[in-house]
Design a protein around this motif. Sequence first.
Motif, short mmCIF file in Angstrom:
data_model
loop_
_atom_site.label_atom_id
_atom_site.label_comp_id
_atom_site.label_asym_id
_atom_site.label_seq_id
_atom_site.Cartn_x
_atom_site.Cartn_y
_atom_site.Cartn_z
N GLN A 1 81.37 47.39 -41.85
CA GLN A 1 81.31 48.79 -41.43
C GLN A 1 82.63 49.21 -40.79
OE1 GLN A 1 78.78 50.69 -42.35
NE2 GLN A 1 77.79 48.90 -43.23
N GLY A 2 83.13 48.37 -39.91
CA GLY A 2 84.41 48.65 -39.27
C GLY A 2 85.54 48.70 -40.27
N TYR A 3 85.44 47.84 -41.27
CA TYR A 3 86.46 47.81 -42.31
C TYR A 3 86.45 49.13 -43.08
CZ TYR A 3 89.28 46.07 -46.19
OH TYR A 3 90.26 45.90 -47.12
N LEU A 4 85.27 49.61 -43.39
CA LEU A 4 85.14 50.88 -44.10
C LEU A 4 85.60 52.05 -43.23
CD1 LEU A 4 81.75 50.01 -45.72
CD2 LEU A 4 83.68 50.82 -47.03
N ASP A 5 85.42 51.91 -41.93
CA ASP A 5 85.86 52.95 -41.00
C ASP A 5 87.33 52.81 -40.64
OD1 ASP A 5 83.40 54.19 -40.77
OD2 ASP A 5 82.75 52.93 -39.11
N ARG A 6 88.00 51.79 -41.19
CA ARG A 6 89.39 51.49 -40.82
C ARG A 6 89.48 51.32 -39.31
NH1 ARG A 6 89.09 51.03 -45.43
NH2 ARG A 6 90.15 52.09 -47.11
N ASP A 7 88.52 50.57 -38.80
CA ASP A 7 88.34 50.50 -37.35
C ASP A 7 88.44 49.05 -36.86
OD1 ASP A 7 87.95 51.79 -34.97
OD2 ASP A 7 85.76 51.57 -35.02
N LEU A 8 89.09 48.19 -37.63
CA LEU A 8 89.20 46.78 -37.25
C LEU A 8 90.58 46.47 -36.70
CD1 LEU A 8 87.56 44.94 -40.29
CD2 LEU A 8 86.47 45.67 -38.18
N THR A 9 90.64 45.38 -35.93
CA THR A 9 91.94 44.90 -35.51
C THR A 9 92.64 44.28 -36.71
OG1 THR A 9 91.16 42.68 -34.97
CG2 THR A 9 90.99 44.32 -33.23
N ARG A 10 93.94 44.10 -36.59
CA ARG A 10 94.74 43.49 -37.66
C ARG A 10 94.13 42.16 -38.10
NH1 ARG A 10 96.29 43.79 -41.47
NH2 ARG A 10 98.19 43.13 -42.47
N GLN A 11 93.74 41.38 -37.10
CA GLN A 11 93.19 40.05 -37.35
C GLN A 11 91.85 40.14 -38.10
OE1 GLN A 11 92.09 37.88 -33.88
NE2 GLN A 11 92.23 35.88 -34.86
N GLU A 12 91.03 41.09 -37.69
CA GLU A 12 89.73 41.25 -38.35
C GLU A 12 89.90 41.70 -39.80
OE1 GLU A 12 86.73 42.37 -34.68
OE2 GLU A 12 88.06 43.90 -35.45
N VAL B 1 92.36 40.94 -41.72
CA VAL B 1 92.76 39.74 -42.47
C VAL B 1 91.55 38.89 -42.81
CG1 VAL B 1 94.04 37.56 -42.30
CG2 VAL B 1 95.11 39.70 -41.55
N ILE B 2 90.65 38.73 -41.85
CA ILE B 2 89.43 37.95 -42.07
C ILE B 2 88.58 38.60 -43.15
CG2 ILE B 2 87.24 37.19 -41.06
CD1 ILE B 2 88.76 37.02 -38.34
N ALA B 3 88.35 39.91 -43.01
CA ALA B 3 87.50 40.63 -43.96
C ALA B 3 88.10 40.60 -45.37
CB ALA B 3 87.30 42.07 -43.50
N GLU B 4 89.39 40.90 -45.47
CA GLU B 4 90.02 40.94 -46.79
C GLU B 4 90.08 39.55 -47.42
OE1 GLU B 4 93.73 42.98 -46.31
OE2 GLU B 4 92.81 44.92 -46.68
N GLY B 5 90.36 38.55 -46.59
CA GLY B 5 90.39 37.18 -47.09
C GLY B 5 89.04 36.78 -47.66
N HIS B 6 87.99 37.18 -46.98
CA HIS B 6 86.65 36.84 -47.45
C HIS B 6 86.28 37.65 -48.70
CE1 HIS B 6 82.62 35.23 -47.19
NE2 HIS B 6 82.19 36.44 -47.48
N LEU B 7 86.55 38.92 -48.68
CA LEU B 7 86.23 39.78 -49.82
C LEU B 7 86.95 39.30 -51.07
CD1 LEU B 7 86.35 43.30 -48.16
CD2 LEU B 7 84.34 42.23 -49.15
N ASP C 1 75.84 31.93 -46.11
CA ASP C 1 77.16 31.51 -45.67
C ASP C 1 77.51 32.21 -44.35
OD1 ASP C 1 79.86 31.04 -45.34
OD2 ASP C 1 80.26 31.10 -47.49
N PRO C 2 77.87 31.45 -43.33
CA PRO C 2 78.23 32.10 -42.06
C PRO C 2 79.44 33.03 -42.22
CG PRO C 2 78.71 29.74 -41.99
CD PRO C 2 77.92 30.00 -43.23
N ASP C 3 80.30 32.74 -43.18
CA ASP C 3 81.43 33.63 -43.45
C ASP C 3 80.94 34.98 -43.95
OD1 ASP C 3 83.23 31.80 -42.66
OD2 ASP C 3 84.02 31.33 -44.65
N CYS C 4 79.87 34.96 -44.74
CA CYS C 4 79.30 36.20 -45.23
C CYS C 4 78.70 37.02 -44.09
CB CYS C 4 78.22 35.93 -46.28
SG CYS C 4 78.89 35.36 -47.86
N GLU C 5 78.08 36.32 -43.16
CA GLU C 5 77.52 37.02 -42.00
C GLU C 5 78.61 37.72 -41.22
OE1 GLU C 5 74.79 34.91 -39.29
OE2 GLU C 5 73.87 34.19 -41.15
N LYS C 6 79.70 36.99 -41.02
CA LYS C 6 80.85 37.56 -40.31
C LYS C 6 81.40 38.76 -41.08
CE LYS C 6 84.09 37.65 -37.20
NZ LYS C 6 83.72 38.13 -35.85
N CYS C 7 81.46 38.61 -42.38
CA CYS C 7 82.00 39.67 -43.22
C CYS C 7 81.12 40.91 -43.16
CB CYS C 7 82.14 39.17 -44.65
SG CYS C 7 83.02 40.31 -45.72
#
Length: 82
Positions: free
Chosen positions: A16-27, A29-35, A5-11
């Motif tokens: 890593q950035g999500y775990l580092d709390r290093d994402l933009t607000r928008q990212e 939202v994308i990561a959490e929405g997918h998870l 799934d291309p969404d999984c690739e994006k996720c």
Amino acid sequence: MTDHDPDCEKCEELLQGYLDRDLTRQEVVIAEGHLDRCDYCRRRYRFEERLRRYIRVSASERMPAGLLAKLAELRDPTANGL
Ligand SMILES: [Zn+2]
């Protein structure tokens, strides 16, 4: 997991950035929405999270001295003013 799934690739990219709390607000939202709707990535996330916690503990010996002292303080109140 034959077709990826291309969404999984994006996720995975964001994980890593999500775990580092290093994402933009928008990212975030994308990561959490997918998870939220993908078991595969959620399992990956939980695994990575545990792995990181473990690495943090085992890497603490190689931390900068100042940070290590600060952590020791937090862990043990009697270490204050060392
Ligand atoms: Zn996924």
